[in-house]
Design a protein around this motif. Structure first.
Motif, short mmCIF file in Angstrom:
data_model
loop_
_atom_site.label_atom_id
_atom_site.label_comp_id
_atom_site.label_asym_id
_atom_site.label_seq_id
_atom_site.Cartn_x
_atom_site.Cartn_y
_atom_site.Cartn_z
N THR A 1 0.83 -1.21 0.00
CA THR A 1 0.00 0.00 0.00
C THR A 1 0.86 1.26 0.00
O THR A 1 2.10 1.18 0.04
N MET A 2 0.19 2.39 -0.06
CA MET A 2 0.85 3.69 -0.11
C MET A 2 1.91 3.82 0.98
O MET A 2 1.66 3.44 2.12
N GLY A 3 3.06 4.36 0.60
CA GLY A 3 4.14 4.56 1.56
C GLY A 3 5.11 3.39 1.65
O GLY A 3 6.22 3.56 2.15
N ASP A 4 4.71 2.22 1.18
CA ASP A 4 5.65 1.09 1.17
C ASP A 4 6.83 1.42 0.27
O ASP A 4 6.65 2.03 -0.79
N LYS A 5 8.01 0.97 0.69
CA LYS A 5 9.20 1.18 -0.14
C LYS A 5 9.53 -0.07 -0.93
O LYS A 5 9.64 -1.17 -0.36
N LEU A 6 9.73 0.10 -2.23
CA LEU A 6 10.13 -1.00 -3.12
C LEU A 6 11.60 -0.83 -3.48
O LEU A 6 12.02 0.27 -3.87
N TYR A 7 12.36 -1.91 -3.39
CA TYR A 7 13.77 -1.91 -3.76
C TYR A 7 13.94 -2.78 -5.00
O TYR A 7 13.67 -3.98 -4.95
N PHE A 8 14.36 -2.18 -6.08
CA PHE A 8 14.69 -2.93 -7.31
C PHE A 8 16.15 -3.32 -7.21
O PHE A 8 17.04 -2.46 -7.26
N LYS A 9 16.39 -4.61 -7.05
CA LYS A 9 17.76 -5.08 -6.84
C LYS A 9 18.60 -4.98 -8.11
O LYS A 9 18.08 -5.11 -9.23
N ASN A 10 19.88 -4.80 -7.92
CA ASN A 10 20.85 -4.82 -9.02
C ASN A 10 20.42 -3.89 -10.16
O ASN A 10 20.36 -4.27 -11.32
N ALA A 11 20.12 -2.66 -9.78
CA ALA A 11 19.56 -1.68 -10.71
C ALA A 11 20.48 -0.47 -10.88
O ALA A 11 20.01 0.65 -11.07
N ALA A 12 21.78 -0.69 -10.86
CA ALA A 12 22.70 0.44 -10.98
C ALA A 12 23.10 0.72 -12.42
O ALA A 12 23.68 1.75 -12.72
N ALA A 13 22.79 -0.20 -13.34
CA ALA A 13 23.15 0.02 -14.75
C ALA A 13 21.90 0.39 -15.55
O ALA A 13 20.84 -0.20 -15.35
N TYR A 14 22.06 1.35 -16.45
CA TYR A 14 20.97 1.73 -17.36
C TYR A 14 19.68 2.09 -16.62
O TYR A 14 18.60 1.66 -16.98
N THR A 15 19.81 2.83 -15.55
CA THR A 15 18.63 3.31 -14.83
C THR A 15 18.71 4.84 -14.74
O THR A 15 17.98 5.52 -15.47
#
Lengths: 373, 373
Positions: A340-354
């Motif tokens: 729900t609102m306010g939850d934090k999502l972490y996209f792993k291994n996302a340091a390239a081409y972001t």
């Protein structure tokens, strides 16, 4: 990069969306790749992530750099990196950028066409050129097949033409495609490159000295991947087998994603959850125009939701914050049922081409990058 | 915008790639749309092109503004435009952006979910809300179908819920999809909106006052389009027929592309032409990451090549300047047979969703925008 409680703590200091980068992991990645083969020369593909801390860390490790434009040359020069450590790997260069590169001592240039050779002969006379071989790339997540490179016969013609133009025909490059899972692709390419070396020596009295293996080594997302050592061994053995006759040989790699992808995480926050007809939608503050452009080709990241790591999941549509339907990240993705609102999502291994793909579309700033000290 | 000798002369002053914008054409577009119906209120969709000259020109014409984020609000405030002239049309708003909008006197907010209503009730109490109806959009170039809007029954529930939260249930919006060719789509949507007005009045004692027709009116590219007057007439007649019983009715449109798309041209230059296997390739200095992102869905621009307007054409692949295969504009496009390095390409009617989508990928700056005086 693992998403730990420490990362959760650090993430509290910044406003989402942002990418957290850990240069210590970069040192590990560099050493690991450098050790797969003696004398392997690493040219980091700056386009993957041009953050100054990344460039400086790699420079201190001994890296060279693959650059795509004058903008990247200027960035590296401003960080004290000399042109001799750069290779101009884009086969599509503006003439004035070639002249700028030459003024700044860049020695190596990539080509896949006659006109590009002529531009280099006119603006960087006497330089070393390497021709790019076209590979099929059926086993990669982000194909590179059609726009770059050319076939074996044409590569040979180009390198002969280079000599006629007063350039140094120096080597062969290829790219097996970004996130390539099949290690035999490198072997296949090395065999073809060896054929070019052989034919040029045998029939044209041209001795090439460099093979550029490009990038394409995968990093972990949602599918299992071959380890870098496994691909490295395949490369080492293939080179030993097919290039045994070549006296002087430089072997270059141009890692981008495989060098930096897993040193960082993209942190975003849920803005809205809604239910429409039979679909559940989750909207976050990063999206296709703000760091997640690669998802338009269904590039799959592993996603962690803080505090809900162990929760049962359901199927959601996941979208970005802009007024554009294209800004839909995944039509279907598993997320914790209570998200729900306010939850934090972490996209792993996302340091390239972001960060590199960020726009300011809809008046929304692209994700910033922060360094973990 | 026609590509004339005058445009060629002006283009000589700037380094490619860039967009040339003519605000005089914007005045014409504004007056033309405003005249299709009495009391039609125009809320320009800032996301299409947020250049300050465009905003100022439209403000002087009497336009209001549809905004998508705090960034756009701040831009408009900085140009002296009061919040009362803005509508917060994004259904995905950050809570703190809603609070910021409310502080700055923005009165109208778009919703398509319960949670968004609750966010508005908490951060902009007592505000007017309008609910977005989901339309199918089979007849448009750039579909908007799945991410935004909801069905009739849900729209009714949302507006009832709004009242319970102390908000003003104010109206209904929809969007038929960008570049919609079928004028009957507007009629279809108006009929559905009228049904919502009727049911809320009949069963809930709620009298809505506003219908927001969104954007989606097409501009000329390579297909014939219905004229704005023709769509306007369809809208006018449909409203007269289906909203005859509504005493006070505000009719709002949110043109983006149809207001600005044809006031400008994207000017680019050929960097390279090459032949590989059986394909002819042309590479230019703008691309998918530098102004032409919409072409990834095969959005087709009319292209003029300076000095070769009358020449015989052939089939080419057209690509941008970055080291990324996704940066291929068209796999097949007709271009003059002699096209070569240094030729200037003019992408007609390219003032909307071009500069706004720019990145700095590969260290290459996005196209700049220049105003024709």
């Amino acid at each position: 990069m693992e998403v730990t409680n420490t990362i959760y703590e650090i993430a509290k200091n910044y406003e989402t969306p942002f990418v957290l980068l850990d240069p210590k992991l970069l040192e590990t990645n560099y050493k690991r790749l450098a050790s797969v083969m003696d004398n392997l020369e690493i040219y980091y593909a700056v386009k993957a992530n041009s953050h100054p801390e990344i460039i400086k860390t790699l420079f201190n490790q001994g890296s060279h750099f693959d650059i795509a434009s004058r903008g990247e040359i200027e960035l590296l020069l401003s960080l004290g990196i000399p042109g001799q450590l750069m290779s101009f790997g884009n086969t599509i260069k503006k003439e004035k950028d070639i002249a700028f590169a030459y003024e700044n001592k860049i020695e190596m240039y990539s080509v896949d066409s006659e006109m590009e050779l002529e531009k280099i002969a006119n603006n960087a006379p006497g330089s070393k050129v390497y021709a790019r071989l076209l590979m099929s790339s059926d086993d990669s997540d982000w194909p590179l097949s059609k726009k770059f490179g050319t076939d074996i016969d044409h590569v040979i013609q180009l390198l002969v033409h280079a000599k006629g133009l007063g350039l140094i025909p120096y080597g062969v490059s290829f790219h097996v495609g970004s996130q390539t899972y099949n290690k035999y692709k490198w072997k296949e390419a090395i065999v073809q490159a060896a054929e070019i070396f052989y034919q040029l020596k045998e029939y044209e009295n041209i001795e090439l000295e460099m093979i550029n293996l490009g990038g394409g080594m995968p990093i972990q997302h949602t599918r299992p991947i071959p380890q870098i050592e496994e691909i490295g061994l395949m490369i080492k053995e293939s080179i030993e087998e097919y290039f045994a006759d070549v006296k002087r040989l430089r072997v270059i790699v141009e890692p981008g994603r495989s060098m930096v992808g897993d040193i960082g995480v993209l942190v975003t926050e849920v803005i809205l959850r809604s239910r429409k007809q039979k679909d559940n939608w989750v909207y976050i503050d990063a999206g296709v125009f703000h760091g997640l452009l690669e998802t338009i080709e269904d590039f799959r990241y592993e996603i962690i939701v803080e505090g809900k790591e162990e929760e049962e999941t359901g199927i959601f549509s996941l979208a970005g914050p802009t007024c554009d339907s294209v800004d839909t990240i995944y039509d279907e993705v598993e997320l914790p049922v209570s998200i729900t609102m306010g939850d934090k999502l972490y996209f792993k291994n996302a340091a390239a081409y972001t960060v590199e793909y960020g726009t300011t579309f809809n008046g929304i700033k692209p994700p910033k990058a922060y360094i973990i000290q």
